[in-house]
Design a protein around this motif. Structure first.
Motif, mmCIF file in Angstrom:
data_model
loop_
_atom_site.group_PDB
_atom_site.id
_atom_site.type_symbol
_atom_site.label_atom_id
_atom_site.label_comp_id
_atom_site.label_asym_id
_atom_site.label_seq_id
_atom_site.Cartn_x
_atom_site.Cartn_y
_atom_site.Cartn_z
ATOM 1 N N MET A 1 49.742 37.893 49.280
ATOM 2 C CA MET A 1 48.703 37.556 48.309
ATOM 3 C C MET A 1 47.949 38.812 47.872
ATOM 4 O O MET A 1 47.527 38.921 46.727
ATOM 5 N N ASP A 2 47.822 39.772 48.790
ATOM 6 C CA ASP A 2 47.187 41.035 48.442
ATOM 7 C C ASP A 2 48.024 41.785 47.410
ATOM 8 O O ASP A 2 47.488 42.413 46.491
ATOM 9 N N SER A 5 47.388 40.495 43.966
ATOM 10 C CA SER A 5 46.151 41.023 43.399
ATOM 11 C C SER A 5 46.333 42.445 42.897
ATOM 12 O O SER A 5 45.870 42.792 41.796
ATOM 13 N N ARG A 6 47.012 43.285 43.677
ATOM 14 C CA ARG A 6 47.198 44.674 43.260
ATOM 15 C C ARG A 6 48.095 44.769 42.030
ATOM 16 O O ARG A 6 47.825 45.550 41.112
ATOM 17 N N TRP A 8 48.615 42.448 39.735
ATOM 18 C CA TRP A 8 47.921 41.849 38.593
ATOM 19 C C TRP A 8 46.824 42.776 38.084
ATOM 20 O O TRP A 8 46.660 42.965 36.874
ATOM 21 N N SER A 106 40.688 38.046 35.020
ATOM 22 C CA SER A 106 39.811 38.296 36.161
ATOM 23 C C SER A 106 39.562 37.010 36.937
ATOM 24 O O SER A 106 39.523 37.020 38.179
ATOM 25 N N GLY A 109 42.538 36.285 39.009
ATOM 26 C CA GLY A 109 42.568 37.175 40.163
ATOM 27 C C GLY A 109 41.606 36.733 41.256
ATOM 28 O O GLY A 109 41.954 36.758 42.446
ATOM 29 N N ARG A 110 40.411 36.294 40.862
ATOM 30 C CA ARG A 110 39.441 35.817 41.853
ATOM 31 C C ARG A 110 39.929 34.540 42.520
ATOM 32 O O ARG A 110 39.786 34.361 43.735
ATOM 33 N N ALA A 112 42.958 33.647 43.031
ATOM 34 C CA ALA A 112 44.034 33.991 43.970
ATOM 35 C C ALA A 112 43.468 34.541 45.270
ATOM 36 O O ALA A 112 43.955 34.228 46.360
ATOM 37 N N GLU A 113 42.444 35.371 45.168
ATOM 38 C CA GLU A 113 41.848 35.961 46.364
ATOM 39 C C GLU A 113 41.168 34.899 47.237
ATOM 40 O O GLU A 113 41.110 35.028 48.463
ATOM 41 N N LEU A 114 40.658 33.843 46.612
ATOM 42 C CA LEU A 114 39.948 32.793 47.335
ATOM 43 C C LEU A 114 40.865 31.698 47.859
ATOM 44 O O LEU A 114 40.460 30.881 48.683
ATOM 45 N N LEU A 134 51.974 32.635 44.681
ATOM 46 C CA LEU A 134 51.443 33.940 44.291
ATOM 47 C C LEU A 134 52.445 35.061 44.585
ATOM 48 O O LEU A 134 52.529 36.034 43.837
#
Length: 217
Positions: A1-2, A5-6, A8, A106, A109-110, A112-114, A134
Motif C-alpha cells: 500500500m505504501d 502511495s509513492r 501515485w 489527493s 491518495g488519502r 488509500a493511506e487510511l 491498491l
C-alpha cells in the motif's frame, strides 16, 4: 500500500510539473494526447475512491495479479476512450485539469493511506482486499507514468521500486519472464505493446514474442 502511495504521488507530481504546451503532445496511449491521459487519471482516482468506499462481506474472488484481464489491444476507437478525449478538451485550460487531478487525486491518495488492507471491497463485479486492489493499481500508475513521459524526455519517470513491482506483476499475469538483461521500462513497454521489440529483442524473446503484446484491462 505504501508503494501505491509513492507511485501515485510521483505520477501526480509529474503531471503538476508539465508546461501548458506539454498537454497537447502525444502520450504513450494509442490515440490520446497528454491531456487525455491526465483526464483518464482523474477518472482512475474517482474509481479508487468509489472502490474503497464499497465494502463487501463476500470472500475475495481476485487478487493483485488476477485483477487484470488480458484484452484486445486498444485501437483508440473505443466509445469510452472517445468520451475521455471530449472530456479532456472541455477543460480548455491545462491548469483546470491539473487542479482537478490534484483535488481528486489527493483525496484518493488519502483514502488509500487510511484503508484497512484486509477490508474487502467490490469493483467490476469482483471482490478483492483493499491491499490487493491498491497493489494492482501500482501497475496502472506505473504504466501510465511511462505513457505520460513517452514524448517528454525531460520529465521525471516513475519510482524504481514501482517499475520493479510492475514488471513482477506483468510477468505473473503473462506466465513467463522477460529477459533478465532488459531494464524494467523495456519489459513493461514491450510487454504491453507500448513499443515494438527490436530485432535483437525479438530474438531474445524467442517463442514468447508470439504471445505479445499483453493489453491489460
Amino acid at each position: 500500500m505504501d508503494l501505491f502511495s509513492r507511485s501515485w504521488a510521483a505520477l501526480r507530481s509529474a503531471v503538476a510539473g508539465l508546461a501548458d504546451e506539454d498537454f497537447a503532445r502525444p502520450s504513450g496511449c494509442t490515440g490520446w494526447l497528454v491531456r487525455d491521459l491526465a483526464c483518464h487519471l482523474v477518472i482512475d482516482a474517482q474509481d479508487v475512491l468509489i472502490t474503497l468506499a464499497t465494502p463487501v462481506d463476500s470472500e475475495p474472488t481476485r487478487d493483485a495479479v488476477t485483477y487484470w484481464n488480458v484484452v484486445e489491444p486498444p485501437t483508440g476507437t473505443d466509445p469510452l476512450d472517445a468520451l475521455i478525449v471530449r472530456l479532456a478538451a472541455a477543460y480548455e485550460e491545462p491548469w483546470l485539469l491539473k487542479f482537478h487531478l490534484d483535488d481528486v487525486g489527493s483525496a484518493a491518495g488519502r483514502a488509500a493511506e487510511l484503508a484497512d488492507p484486509e477490508l474487502r471491497v467490490g469493483t467490476r463485479d469482483e471482490v478483492l482486499t483493499a491491499g490487493d486492489y491498491l497493489a494492482a493499481y501500482v501497475l496502472e500508475w506505473t504504466l501510465h507514468h511511462l505513457d505520460l513521459i513517452a514524448h517528454l524526455p525531460d520529465a521525471a519517470g516513475p519510482p524504481a521500486e514501482g517499475l520493479a513491482r510492475s514488471r513482477e506483476l506483468l510477468e505473473k499475469i503473462a506466465g513467463f519472464a522477460f529477459p533478465r538483461s532488459w531494464p524494467d521500462t523495456d519489459a513493461l513497454r514491450v510487454g504491453t505493446g507500448r513499443r515494438a521489440p527490436s530485432d535483437a529483442e525479438h530474438a531474445e524473446l524467442g517463442d514468447v514474442a508470439a504471445k505479445l503484446p499483453l493489453a491489460l484491462g
